[in-house]
Design a protein around this motif. Structure first.
Motif, short mmCIF file in Angstrom:
data_model
loop_
_atom_site.label_atom_id
_atom_site.label_comp_id
_atom_site.label_asym_id
_atom_site.label_seq_id
_atom_site.Cartn_x
_atom_site.Cartn_y
_atom_site.Cartn_z
N UNK A 23 0.95 0.99 -6.92
CA UNK A 23 1.62 -0.02 -6.51
C UNK A 23 2.94 -0.66 -6.00
N UNK A 24 3.67 0.02 -6.35
CA UNK A 24 5.64 -0.50 -6.07
C UNK A 24 5.03 0.98 -4.42
N UNK A 25 4.48 1.42 -4.19
CA UNK A 25 4.51 2.40 -2.98
C UNK A 25 3.53 1.25 -2.33
N UNK A 26 2.68 0.76 -2.53
CA UNK A 26 1.93 0.14 -1.26
C UNK A 26 2.46 -0.72 -1.50
N UNK A 27 3.33 -1.51 -2.06
CA UNK A 27 3.85 -3.24 -2.16
C UNK A 27 5.59 -2.76 -1.17
N UNK A 28 5.28 -1.55 -0.84
CA UNK A 28 6.94 -1.40 0.03
C UNK A 28 8.10 -1.21 -1.00
N UNK B 203 8.08 -7.18 -9.69
CA UNK B 203 8.59 -6.13 -10.52
C UNK B 203 9.18 -6.78 -12.00
N UNK B 204 8.75 -5.59 -13.05
CA UNK B 204 8.66 -6.16 -14.18
C UNK B 204 9.96 -4.48 -15.05
N UNK B 205 10.42 -5.19 -16.19
CA UNK B 205 11.19 -3.57 -16.77
C UNK B 205 10.56 -2.14 -17.13
N UNK B 206 8.87 -2.77 -17.42
CA UNK B 206 8.88 -0.60 -17.02
C UNK B 206 8.74 -0.95 -16.05
N UNK B 207 8.82 -1.31 -14.28
CA UNK B 207 8.25 -0.55 -13.55
C UNK B 207 10.87 -0.39 -13.03
N UNK B 208 10.93 -0.77 -13.27
CA UNK B 208 12.68 -0.62 -13.07
C UNK B 208 12.93 0.63 -14.05
N UNK B 209 11.85 1.07 -14.92
CA UNK B 209 12.41 2.55 -15.66
C UNK B 209 11.42 3.76 -14.92
#
Length: 156
Positions: free
Chosen positions: A40-45, A1-7
């Motif tokens: 990626x966020x979906x695949x990693x759960x 997780x990074x800042x872009x993922x959070x946004x």
């Protein structure tokens, strides 16, 4: 997780129908970047679903309660969970430590209807006893976005 993922997560949580192209415009990154992050966020759960969030109260079930269930020795948590899964008013259930063996969050149409739901839960002979607490008001609804913000800024 990074800042872009959070946004990305926050934007799609607030506006789930926004679309990848519009999200990329608002975030100032390429469309492919947003799509790759979502994938990626979906695949990693991290992202577990894209469905609509429903309000039990708006569906006619304004009473919410928490049941602490004590399970008869030898009955098994999985058997009880299978039983609870057949009851539509059971929204979630967790095996717990401490007083009791399992918590179930349930909803009902009224306080009188709550008795029907409890009776249905207790119809399983593997449940020895139940204690019920009725929720009066939600002070903090289920939320995960603040946790995503912290995860994006705190090293593991």
């Amino acid at each position: 997780m990074d800042d872009l993922d959070s946004h990305v997560i926050e934007l799609f949580a607030k506006e789930p129908r926004i679309g990848v192209l519009e999200a990329s415009r608002r975030l100032g990154v390429a469309r492919g970047t947003v799509q790759a992050r979502l994938d990626r966020l979906a695949v990693t759960g991290v992202v577990t679903g894209w469905g609509p969030e429903l309000s039990p109260a708006s569906l006619g079930f304004p009473v919410m309660a928490f049941l602490t269930l004590e399970i008869r020795q030898g009955s098994g948590h999985n058997a009880i969970a299978r039983h609870l899964a057949t009851i539509p008013e059971v929204l979630e259930a967790y095996t717990i430590t401490g007083a009791g063996d399992m918590w179930a969050r349930v909803v009902a149409r009224s306080n009188a209807d709550l008795q029907r739901v409890i009776d249905h839960v207790l119809a399983n002979s593997g449940i020895e006893r139940s204690t019920t607490v009725i929720a009066l008001a939600a002070q903090i609804e289920h939320r995960v976005l603040p946790l995503a913000r912290v995860a994006a800024t705190t090293p593991r």
